[in-house]
Structures are given as structure tokens and as C-alpha cells.
Design a protein around this motif. Structure first.
Motif, PDB file in Angstrom:
ATOM      1  N   MET A 137       0.830  -1.187   0.000  1.00 58.82           N
ATOM      2  CA  MET A 137       0.000   0.000   0.000  1.00 58.82           C
ATOM      3  C   MET A 137       0.870   1.244   0.000  1.00 58.82           C
ATOM      4  SD  MET A 137      -1.351   0.516   3.887  1.00 58.82           S
ATOM      5  CE  MET A 137      -1.866   2.150   3.400  1.00 58.82           C
ATOM      6  N   ARG A 138       0.292   2.363  -0.409  1.00 58.10           N
ATOM      7  CA  ARG A 138       1.059   3.600  -0.543  1.00 58.10           C
ATOM      8  C   ARG A 138       0.809   4.504   0.667  1.00 58.10           C
ATOM      9  NH1 ARG A 138       4.201   6.012  -4.147  1.00 58.10           N
ATOM     10  NH2 ARG A 138       3.950   4.207  -5.527  1.00 58.10           N
ATOM     11  N   ILE A 139       1.904   5.057   1.203  1.00 60.43           N
ATOM     12  CA  ILE A 139       1.798   6.036   2.278  1.00 60.43           C
ATOM     13  C   ILE A 139       2.413   7.346   1.821  1.00 60.43           C
ATOM     14  CG2 ILE A 139       1.813   4.287   4.105  1.00 60.43           C
ATOM     15  CD1 ILE A 139       4.742   5.125   4.657  1.00 60.43           C
ATOM     16  N   TYR A 140       2.037   8.419   2.495  1.00 60.56           N
ATOM     17  CA  TYR A 140       2.446   9.759   2.097  1.00 60.56           C
ATOM     18  C   TYR A 140       3.015  10.487   3.309  1.00 60.56           C
ATOM     19  CZ  TYR A 140      -0.765   8.643  -1.724  1.00 60.56           C
ATOM     20  OH  TYR A 140      -1.403   8.029  -2.774  1.00 60.56           O
ATOM     21  N   TYR A 141       3.882  11.450   3.022  1.00 57.01           N
ATOM     22  CA  TYR A 141       4.398  12.288   4.102  1.00 57.01           C
ATOM     23  C   TYR A 141       4.110  13.743   3.774  1.00 57.01           C
ATOM     24  CZ  TYR A 141       7.363  14.340   7.667  1.00 57.01           C
ATOM     25  OH  TYR A 141       7.810  15.056   8.755  1.00 57.01           O
ATOM     26  N   ASP A 142       3.477  14.429   4.701  1.00 55.19           N
ATOM     27  CA  ASP A 142       3.180  15.847   4.546  1.00 55.19           C
ATOM     28  C   ASP A 142       4.212  16.649   5.341  1.00 55.19           C
ATOM     29  OD1 ASP A 142       1.557  18.160   3.824  1.00 55.19           O
ATOM     30  OD2 ASP A 142       1.105  18.238   5.966  1.00 55.19           O
ATOM     31  N   SER A 143       5.099  17.333   4.641  1.00 54.92           N
ATOM     32  CA  SER A 143       6.181  18.063   5.297  1.00 54.92           C
ATOM     33  C   SER A 143       5.674  19.213   6.152  1.00 54.92           C
ATOM     34  CB  SER A 143       7.171  18.597   4.251  1.00 54.92           C
ATOM     35  OG  SER A 143       7.799  17.538   3.572  1.00 54.92           O
ATOM     36  N   GLN A 144       4.557  19.827   5.726  1.00 51.80           N
ATOM     37  CA  GLN A 144       4.047  20.987   6.461  1.00 51.80           C
ATOM     38  C   GLN A 144       3.546  20.608   7.850  1.00 51.80           C
ATOM     39  OE1 GLN A 144       1.283  23.314   4.211  1.00 51.80           O
ATOM     40  NE2 GLN A 144       1.181  24.939   5.742  1.00 51.80           N
ATOM     41  N   SER A 145       2.807  19.498   7.921  1.00 54.01           N
ATOM     42  CA  SER A 145       2.288  19.051   9.220  1.00 54.01           C
ATOM     43  C   SER A 145       3.204  18.034   9.893  1.00 54.01           C
ATOM     44  CB  SER A 145       0.900  18.426   9.044  1.00 54.01           C
ATOM     45  OG  SER A 145       0.996  17.257   8.230  1.00 54.01           O
ATOM     46  N   ALA A 146       4.224  17.571   9.156  1.00 57.99           N
ATOM     47  CA  ALA A 146       5.160  16.547   9.649  1.00 57.99           C
ATOM     48  C   ALA A 146       4.423  15.285  10.076  1.00 57.99           C
ATOM     49  CB  ALA A 146       6.014  17.090  10.788  1.00 57.99           C
ATOM     50  N   GLN A 174      -2.274   7.692   4.910  1.00 56.13           N
ATOM     51  CA  GLN A 174      -2.547   6.784   3.804  1.00 56.13           C
ATOM     52  C   GLN A 174      -3.995   6.964   3.380  1.00 56.13           C
ATOM     53  OE1 GLN A 174      -4.643   3.957   3.921  1.00 56.13           O
ATOM     54  NE2 GLN A 174      -5.128   3.840   6.113  1.00 56.13           N
ATOM     55  N   THR A 175      -4.274   6.638   2.116  1.00 57.04           N
ATOM     56  CA  THR A 175      -5.624   6.836   1.595  1.00 57.04           C
ATOM     57  C   THR A 175      -6.227   5.563   1.021  1.00 57.04           C
ATOM     58  OG1 THR A 175      -4.734   7.477  -0.579  1.00 57.04           O
ATOM     59  CG2 THR A 175      -5.125   9.245   1.012  1.00 57.04           C
ATOM     60  N   GLY A 176      -5.482   4.482   1.020  1.00 58.25           N
ATOM     61  CA  GLY A 176      -5.941   3.279   0.322  1.00 58.25           C
ATOM     62  C   GLY A 176      -6.861   2.374   1.111  1.00 58.25           C
ATOM     63  N   LEU A 177      -6.820   2.422   2.443  1.00 59.65           N
ATOM     64  CA  LEU A 177      -7.615   1.517   3.270  1.00 59.65           C
ATOM     65  C   LEU A 177      -8.523   2.306   4.198  1.00 59.65           C
ATOM     66  CD1 LEU A 177      -4.906  -1.100   4.361  1.00 59.65           C
ATOM     67  CD2 LEU A 177      -6.605  -1.382   2.570  1.00 59.65           C
ATOM     68  N   GLU A 178      -9.590   1.662   4.603  1.00 58.91           N
ATOM     69  CA  GLU A 178     -10.495   2.303   5.562  1.00 58.91           C
ATOM     70  C   GLU A 178     -10.133   1.954   6.994  1.00 58.91           C
ATOM     71  OE1 GLU A 178     -14.497   1.394   4.576  1.00 58.91           O
ATOM     72  OE2 GLU A 178     -14.434   2.450   2.648  1.00 58.91           O
ATOM     73  N   THR A 179      -9.217   0.991   7.164  1.00 58.19           N
ATOM     74  CA  THR A 179      -8.787   0.616   8.505  1.00 58.19           C
ATOM     75  C   THR A 179      -7.429   1.239   8.804  1.00 58.19           C
ATOM     76  OG1 THR A 179      -7.775  -1.400   7.633  1.00 58.19           O
ATOM     77  CG2 THR A 179     -10.027  -1.573   8.464  1.00 58.19           C
ATOM     78  N   VAL A 180      -7.202   1.501  10.069  1.00 62.41           N
ATOM     79  CA  VAL A 180      -5.942   2.116  10.480  1.00 62.41           C
ATOM     80  C   VAL A 180      -4.801   1.111  10.353  1.00 62.41           C
ATOM     81  CG1 VAL A 180      -4.670   3.110  12.423  1.00 62.41           C
ATOM     82  CG2 VAL A 180      -7.056   3.753  12.027  1.00 62.41           C
ATOM     83  N   VAL A 181      -3.676   1.555   9.802  1.00 62.62           N
ATOM     84  CA  VAL A 181      -2.483   0.721   9.743  1.00 62.62           C
ATOM     85  C   VAL A 181      -1.419   1.344  10.643  1.00 62.62           C
ATOM     86  CG1 VAL A 181      -2.941  -0.165   7.434  1.00 62.62           C
ATOM     87  CG2 VAL A 181      -1.592   1.921   7.711  1.00 62.62           C
ATOM     88  N   THR A 182      -0.428   0.532  11.015  1.00 66.59           N
ATOM     89  CA  THR A 182       0.625   1.009  11.903  1.00 66.59           C
ATOM     90  C   THR A 182       1.987   0.906  11.222  1.00 66.59           C
ATOM     91  OG1 THR A 182       0.863  -1.180  12.921  1.00 66.59           O
ATOM     92  CG2 THR A 182      -0.656   0.376  13.982  1.00 66.59           C
ATOM     93  N   MET A 183       2.954   1.644  11.770  1.00 72.33           N
ATOM     94  CA  MET A 183       4.293   1.675  11.183  1.00 72.33           C
ATOM     95  C   MET A 183       5.333   1.733  12.293  1.00 72.33           C
ATOM     96  SD  MET A 183       5.926   4.239   8.270  1.00 72.33           S
ATOM     97  CE  MET A 183       5.663   5.751   9.156  1.00 72.33           C
TER      98      MET A 183
END
Length: 395
Positions: free
Chosen positions: A1-10, A14-23
Motif C-alpha cells: 500500500m502507498r503512504i504519504y508524508y506531509d512536510s508541512q504538518s510533519a 494513507q488513503t488506500g484503506l479504511e482501517t488504520v495501519v501502523t508503522m
């Protein structure tokens, strides 16, 4: 799955699943989505294992006095590129960036050919590439190692190896001890003199150094004169006692080893050594690559910066060489890990004498880059596969 990083909010999302994933090792939740997600945000395709994304690999390094990041930056970039191709990511960090719950680090974004600052959870694994012994011995760095152990986060390699500690380990090993040059600490006048009288030609090596730095060859000549040869220097002392008068203070400040000189086998008129790169694999160790280094301008060391040259292993390869190298890698890897902590990689400098006996000269816990491109490529591949194996994302 694809994850994203927002530099402004640090923040990661992710947008692909409706369930929470962990890292990460502490299974920090990743937000489901974020307002304003767009092309400008860094994104990575990750593996998914029971709602846990990964692998997330932290590369620990240090800072230079001017504040910039130290270490083998080209290696870090190649590891990131390879990991991305395997659906994982890496980031580099220093002790100064480690917080209680998150780490301030940097990750390389190949599509933009740039590093970006990130806040990120503790990784699944830490790869120790601190380039300086002094940095590694710093209290902040040692605290990080303690924290990793407390959090059960695997890391390798555990640290630089002191040459005398290594010698003590190997001399008590049933197989490895048969391949060691005779060695003593060079901190006692009488002991060093007796050692020199016995062997006539010896090497003096700092217990904590690499790449041939600070190494000398010492010879006892006629009329008890002592000749001391460095890579770029040579000096004659009328007696051993004249030598000791000048060097006693050095030996008090820096731990030196004295090692018998091995009469090395020659190729085309000059001595040569094996440079062996090894990595952990499953429950053992195997050879990643072998290079030959040959001395040309001087006989003190075969290191390329000191005037040595590179030869392909195939030029001198024999069945006996192969057998020794494979066997010594297995025994060395296990002995190091049993004694010092898990070693995912190491390199060995070894040689063969005129009589055909094999010797281990050095073992390096943080191998420098090999000049052979194919060995470097295999190193990157094997490291990344090892990252996947150790973090259980190899399915």
C-alpha cells in the motif's frame, strides 16, 4: 500500500484503506487521510503485514563538527533506492534527532533526487553506520543502543572492533586460532623487545584504527639496529632502547599491537591479500564478494590509498582459497555475534604465506566500499534482503 508524508504538518498518512495501519517497531498508527494531499508530498509503496506496514529501516550515523551529516552518503542513497524497489523505505538519523516517541531524520526521495526532513516512528531495524569510533563511544550514542535493546529493536552492527579484543576472541577459538599471526600488546618495553628478537620483523598496529592508518613495520638488523618503516617514512635507531625512548609516550597514549610479519605469497613479484566481504544469511554467514589487493610502491600495506592495486579474485582463485574463505567466514561471523552482539556484515583482510598457510590479519565491523562495482551491487542487494528477513517482511 502507498503512504504519504506531509512536510508541512510533519505527519504520515494513507488513503488506500479504511482501517488504520501502523508503522515502526512501536506500531504507531498512520492517519487514514489528510486534507490537501497532492503531488508535492513524498510517497512510498510499502509492504503490508497484518495491518503493519514496512519494513522501516533506520540508518544511524553521526554529524561532522560543522553540523552536516557524516558517513557514506552514496551507500545510504543506494540502500534507499533498492529498498523502495522492494517496497520498503529507509531514513538516516543521528543521536541528536532521537526523541522519546519519534525520530527527526532524513529520507531520500529518488523521483526528486533530494533528501527531505521527516519525523518518523522508531524503525523496525537500525543499521549502525556511525563512521567514527569517538562518536560511537559518546554517551548519547550508547544511550541509543540501550534504548534499542529496551524496545527490542534489532540493530547491527554493534560497534567497531578493538583489534586486541578481536585477537583475544580468536585465540580462544579452536579453528580461528590456527590462522592468527603471533600477536602481543606493545605496551611493555621488555616484552616488545623479546618479541622483536624472536621474529626479527614485526608490524606495529594501533588497536583502534582502520584502512592501514598508523601502521609500521619494524625490523631488527645487524648490530641490533632497529629499522622502522611507515607508508611514507623510514627511520633507523641505533638500538631498541633508542627506539623505546622516542616511542614510549606514544604507546602509553595509544594502544598498539605487535604482530609477527608473515612472509606472504607473491604474485608477479609483490605480496597480495584477500579482501573478503560477508553477510548474514538465514542462520549462518556467506561470502558476498572477494577482491585481491596487491602492494606495489611499498610492502607495509596493500590498501589502495597507500599505493596498492586491485586485482580480480579469479586471477588467483584456487579450490584451497575458496575452501578457506568460506570456512573462515562462517566461523568468524558466529564468533563475533556470540561475543559482541549480532553482526549482519563484516569484512576480513586475510593472506596466504609462502608455505601455503592462511592468516587472518583484520576483521572490520563496518566494511568500507569495495572498488569492485559488482561486489558493491551484491552488498546492497544482500543488505536489503537481510533487512526484510530480520523485520519479518520477507514474504
Amino acid at each position: 500500500m502507498r503512504i504519504y508524508y506531509d512536510s508541512q504538518s510533519a505527519k504520515w498518512y494513507q488513503t488506500g484503506l479504511e482501517t488504520v495501519v501502523t508503522m515502526g517497531a512501536e506500531k504507531k498508527a498512520i492517519a487514514l487521510e489528510m486534507e490537501g494531499a497532492g503531488e508535492e508530498h513524498a510517497s512510498f509503496e510499502m509492504r503490508l503485514n497484518n495491518n503493519q506496514i514496512g519494513p522501516l529501516i533506520g540508518i544511524l550515523t553521526s554529524r561532522k563538527p560543522n553540523g552536516s551529516i557524516a558517513g557514506n552518503i552514496p551507500l545510504f542513497i543506494e540502500l534507499q533506492k533498492k529498498l523502495i524497489s522492494l517496497n520498503g523505505i529507509s531514513f538516516i538519523f543521528t543521536p541528536e534527532g532521537v526523541g522519546v516517541e519519534v525520530i527527526n531524520g532524513f529520507t531520500f526521495v529518488p523521483v526528486k533526487n533530494t533528501w527531505i526532513k521527516i519525523k518518523i516512528p522508531y524503525p523496525d531495524l537500525v543499521y549502525n553506520r556511525i563512521p567514527y569510533r569517538k562518536s560511537e563511544q559518546d554517551v548519547n550514542c550508547q544511550q541509543i543502543f540501550s534504548t534499542l535493546r529496551e524496545k527490542n529493536i534489532p540493530f547491527f552492527n554493534p560497534g567497531f572492533i578493538d583489534k586486541y579484543d578481536l585477537y583475544c576472541l580468536m585465540k580462544n577459538h579452536s579453528y580461528l586460532k590456527t590462522h592468527l599471526p603471533k600477536t602481543i600488546l606493545a605496551n611493555q618495553k621488555k616484552g616488545l623487545f623479546q618479541f622483536l628478537r624472536k621474529h626479527k620483523s614485526i608490524y606495529l598496529k594501533p588497536a583502534q584504527s582502520a584502512k592501514g592508518k598508523g601502521i609500521f613495520r619494524m625490523k631488527l638488523g645487524k648490530n641490533m639496529r632497529v629499522k622502522l618503516e611507515g607508508i611514507h617514512t623510514s627511520e633507523i635507531y641505533q638500538t631498541f632502547y633508542h627506539f623505546w625512548e622516542e616511542w614510549e609516550k606514544v604507546f602509553q597514549e595509544i594502544n598498539y599491537l605487535a604482530q609477527e610479519e608473515i612472509k606472504s605469497a607473491h604474485y608477479d613479484g609483490n605480496r597480495f591479500d584477500f579482501r573478503i566481504l560477508a553477510h548474514a544469511e538465514n542462520d549462518g554467514y556467506s561470502v558476498t564478494g572477494i577482491g585481491i589487493r596487491q602492494s606495489l610502491e611499498q610492502e607495509i600495506t596493500t590498501h589502495i590509498p597507500a599505493g596498492g592495486r586491485l586485482l580480480p579474485y579469479q586471477l588467483l582463485q584456487t579450490e584451497a582459497h575458496d575452501q578457506f574463505i568460506q570456512t573462515v567466514v562462517q566461523h568468524t561471523g558466529k564468533a563475533l555475534s556470540d561475543q559482541f552482539g549480532y553482526f549482519g556484515e563484516f569484512s576480513i583482510d586475510a593472506g596466504v604465506s609462502h608455505s601455503g598457510h592462511y592468516y587472518i590479519y583484520e576483521v572490520n565491523s563496518k566494511p568500507m566500499s569495495f572498488d569492485e562495482t559488482e561486489i558493491e551491487d551484491r552488498k546492497i542487494s544482500r543488505l536489503c534482503r537481510l533487512f526484510l528477513q530480520l523485520t519479518n517482511f520477507n514474504n
